[in-house]
Design a protein around this motif. Structure first.
Motif, PDB file in Angstrom:
ATOM      1  N   PRO B 238       0.519  -1.164   0.038  1.00  0.00           N
ATOM      2  CA  PRO B 238      -0.183  -0.032  -0.150  1.00  0.00           C
ATOM      3  C   PRO B 238       1.048   0.796  -0.262  1.00  0.00           C
ATOM      4  O   PRO B 238       1.667   1.216   0.323  1.00  0.00           O
ATOM      5  N   TYR B 239      -0.154   2.380  -0.130  1.00  0.00           N
ATOM      6  CA  TYR B 239       1.322   3.808  -0.477  1.00  0.00           C
ATOM      7  C   TYR B 239       0.234   4.087   0.660  1.00  0.00           C
ATOM      8  O   TYR B 239      -1.319   4.208   1.162  1.00  0.00           O
ATOM      9  N   PRO B 240       1.020   5.894   1.784  1.00  0.00           N
ATOM     10  CA  PRO B 240       2.324   5.871   1.370  1.00  0.00           C
ATOM     11  C   PRO B 240       2.874   4.974   1.789  1.00  0.00           C
ATOM     12  O   PRO B 240       2.651   4.446   3.274  1.00  0.00           O
ATOM     13  N   ARG B 241       3.975   4.494   1.103  1.00  0.00           N
ATOM     14  CA  ARG B 241       5.301   3.150   1.623  1.00  0.00           C
ATOM     15  C   ARG B 241       6.088   4.244   2.874  1.00  0.00           C
ATOM     16  O   ARG B 241       6.732   5.804   1.808  1.00  0.00           O
ATOM     17  N   THR B 242       6.749   3.191   2.809  1.00  0.00           N
ATOM     18  CA  THR B 242       7.408   3.492   4.035  1.00  0.00           C
ATOM     19  C   THR B 242       9.161   2.690   4.360  1.00  0.00           C
ATOM     20  O   THR B 242       8.901   1.574   3.829  1.00  0.00           O
ATOM     21  N   THR B 243       9.683   2.900   4.377  1.00  0.00           N
ATOM     22  CA  THR B 243      11.207   2.222   4.819  1.00  0.00           C
ATOM     23  C   THR B 243      11.023   1.332   5.490  1.00  0.00           C
ATOM     24  O   THR B 243      11.541   0.336   4.875  1.00  0.00           O
ATOM     25  N   ASP B 244      10.211   1.026   6.253  1.00  0.00           N
ATOM     26  CA  ASP B 244       9.784  -0.242   7.151  1.00  0.00           C
ATOM     27  C   ASP B 244       9.396  -0.845   6.338  1.00  0.00           C
ATOM     28  O   ASP B 244       9.606  -2.498   6.615  1.00  0.00           O
ATOM     29  N   MET B 245       8.669  -0.586   5.873  1.00  0.00           N
ATOM     30  CA  MET B 245       8.245  -2.052   4.806  1.00  0.00           C
ATOM     31  C   MET B 245       9.475  -2.484   3.935  1.00  0.00           C
ATOM     32  O   MET B 245       9.676  -3.999   3.915  1.00  0.00           O
ATOM     33  N   ARG B 246      10.334  -2.210   3.760  1.00  0.00           N
ATOM     34  CA  ARG B 246      11.369  -3.115   3.315  1.00  0.00           C
ATOM     35  C   ARG B 246      11.942  -4.145   3.840  1.00  0.00           C
ATOM     36  O   ARG B 246      12.369  -4.619   3.714  1.00  0.00           O
TER      37      ARG B 246
END
Lengths: 279, 267
Positions: B238-246
């Motif tokens: 999903p957007y907004p994407r965050t660095t944690d998603m990595r």
């Protein structure tokens, strides 16, 4: 303490002083040798203080004028013509570079002539121009212009050709017109190259003008130079002109650098960066 | 290939790439295929990545969209028109691998350049440039010259310049590949932020799988040689994407899914 030493070491002025001192020392060594071995040493290599002294010697050497007066009066004639020629050569050179960039045909036609002009010795070209114009003044201007025009044209063209492909593609993607491409991209990016051309050309224009002077007896630095060499007047006129033209040549080159600094934002940035580094 | 064509027919098609092939001549005059019958659609407002190793033809494909290159066969249509028509209407924004800034112009003047070309008034371009400087966080550097900026900041100027004209389509050719990881991750977030604000179509060329997964709606995987479209992968983060998603397992799964979709298996 360390900082002070570094500052001195990176100082341009210091390098310059050492460099000038080196020349003076070598000059003097030879001057002493010449004094010891030649009958008329001032004709071969006088001492530096003798040359400097002659600048301040009020004694008239020809036509009731002192050495310095002769140099300055004749310099006016020669340098104003050199300046006019330089200006014309600069304009023509710059426009030709633009034309060569605009059209492959113009480039193909002009390139061999540019080479040719560079190959013909100035001493060979000058009498022909003089014979054609019958006027030493215009000959000076033309020769100075010819010599200026070559370095200006080639350097400017090199600048126009140095623009990277991505910049063209960027403007292409914005559907920029040809005039836009020239005024917003090509001409601004060739300016540093253009000034390199000017720095090379300025002393050349002066040298050319002096050389053309020697062809006729109507005055000018070159004319005095040859008269002095033929002992029609004090030999120190010769030495004074040599020193004077050398100084003017160097100054003309630095004048171009100064103008470049004045108008180019890039140079201002570089200067700021250097100042920051130094402090 | 059938999977590609059947993809999401309901969405509004912005760029149609119709059986595009590109053949170059090499030094010896032999034909070299750069793109082989590539066929897919890019939707309006989508962030799509063209992903593949060097020599897979991803930049070539971008250039055919940008009207920097004619396809040897097949064609590209943007909103039903040719790329050339779209280019002449000044609807493209381009960001290259290098920032391609004009050294004699200040940061702000660089951003104003395309606006000047498009005939904006002095005041309008100045206002727009200020707005873009604000968005990319370079307001303080408006009057600096490019060479006074770091590589990451320079690339941000390039992005601000491209977005400044409010293009319909933004074409980005490996814009972050020369930057370090830290700068890159920050610019990823910046880019997504601007994209979400403007909702323009972005075609993003990259050879970095994580980058493609982090940024895109969809990823077109191209394989060498010659440049063939081997898969189109949906990214359902999903957007907004965050660095944690990595660091999430799902991100890892998507990365391996993309990696496995290269022809000839894993890289």
């Amino acid at each position: 303490m360390m900082k002070a030493i570094n500052k001195i070491r990176s100082s341009k002025a210091l390098v310059m002083i050492v460099w000038v001192l080196g020349i003076l020392v070598i000059w003097e060594i030879f001057a002493f040798v010449v004094v010891a071995t030649k009958r008329t040493p001032e004709n071969v290599l006088p001492h530096i203080w003798q040359i400097i002294g002659s600048f301040f010697d009020p004694k008239p050497v020809a036509n009731g004028m002192s050495c310095t007066q002769i140099v300055l009066v004749n310099a006016g004639q020669t340098l104003s013509r050199a300046g006019q020629g330089f200006l014309i050569g600069t304009i023509v050179g710059f426009l030709l570079a633009i034309l060569m960039k605009l059209s492959r045909i113009v480039e193909k036609i002009a390139a061999p002539y540019l080479m040719l002009i560079q190959l013909i010795p100035i001493l060979g070209m000058a009498p022909i121009i003089l014979a054609m114009t019958h006027d030493i003044g215009s000959s000076r201007i033309i020769i100075a212009a010819i010599l200026t025009f070559y370095p200006v044209a080639t350097n400017t063209l090199a600048g126009l050709n140095s623009v990277e492909k991505a910049k063209y593609e960027l403007l292409y993607s914005y559907a920029a017109k040809k005039t836009t491409i020239y005024f917003k991209m090509l001409i601004p990016s060739c300016i540093p190259y253009f000034f390199t051309g000017l720095k090379i050309a300025a002393p050349m224009a002066i040298t050319a003008s002096i050389l053309v002077d020697t062809l006729q007896g109507d005055g000018g630095l070159g004319c005095m130079l040859s008269q002095s060499l033929k002992h029609a007047m004090s030999i120190y006129v010769f030495w004074d002109i040599v020193v004077f033209s050398a100084v003017i040549g160097v100054l003309s080159c630095s004048l171009m650098g100064w103008i470049e600094n004045l108008i180019s934002p890039l140079k201002r940035v570089e200067r700021k960066a250097k100042k920051k580094e130094a402090s | 290939m059938s999977e590609t064509n059947a993809y999401n027919p309901k969405k509004n098609i912005e760029i149609a790439i119709n059986n595009v092939s590109v053949v170059f001549k090499d030094n010896k005059g032999n034909d070299v295929k750069a793109l082989d019958n590539v066929d897919f659609d890019i939707h309006k407002g989508e962030f799509i990545s063209l992903l593949g190793p060097s020599g897979c033809g991803k930049t070539t494909l971008l250039r055919t969209i940008a009207d920097l290159l004619e396809p040897t066969s097949g064609n590209v249509r943007v909103s039903g028109m040719t790329p050339k028509e779209i280019r002449l209407m000044q609807k493209f924004g381009i960001v290259f691998q290098s920032p391609v800034l004009f050294e004699w112009r200040t940061v702000k003047k660089n951003i104003e350049l395309p606006l000047e070309i498009m005939g904006y008034s002095k005041k309008d371009s100045s206002d727009r440039a200020d707005e873009m400087l604000e968005i990319v966080g370079l307001t303080k550097f408006a009057n600096h010259y490019p060479q006074q900026l770091s590589g990451g900041m320079q690339q941000r100027v390039g992005i601000a310049r491209a977005f400044g004209i409010r293009p319909e389509i933004l074409l980005m050719d490996e814009p972050f590949s020369a930057l370090d990881e830290f700068t890159k991750e920050k610019l990823h977030l910046d880019l997504l932020r601007i994209w979400e604000k403007t909702n323009k179509t972005i075609v993003f060329v990259t050879h970095n799988i994580q980058e493609a997964v982090f940024l895109s709606n969809r990823i077109c995987v191209l394989s060498p040689p010659p440049g063939r479209l081997s898969a189109v992968v949906d990214v359902d983060l999903p957007y907004p994407r965050t660095t944690d998603m990595r660091d999430t397992p799902h991100f890892g799964e998507l990365v391996s899914k993309v990696r496995n979709s290269f022809e000839g298996g894993s890289l």
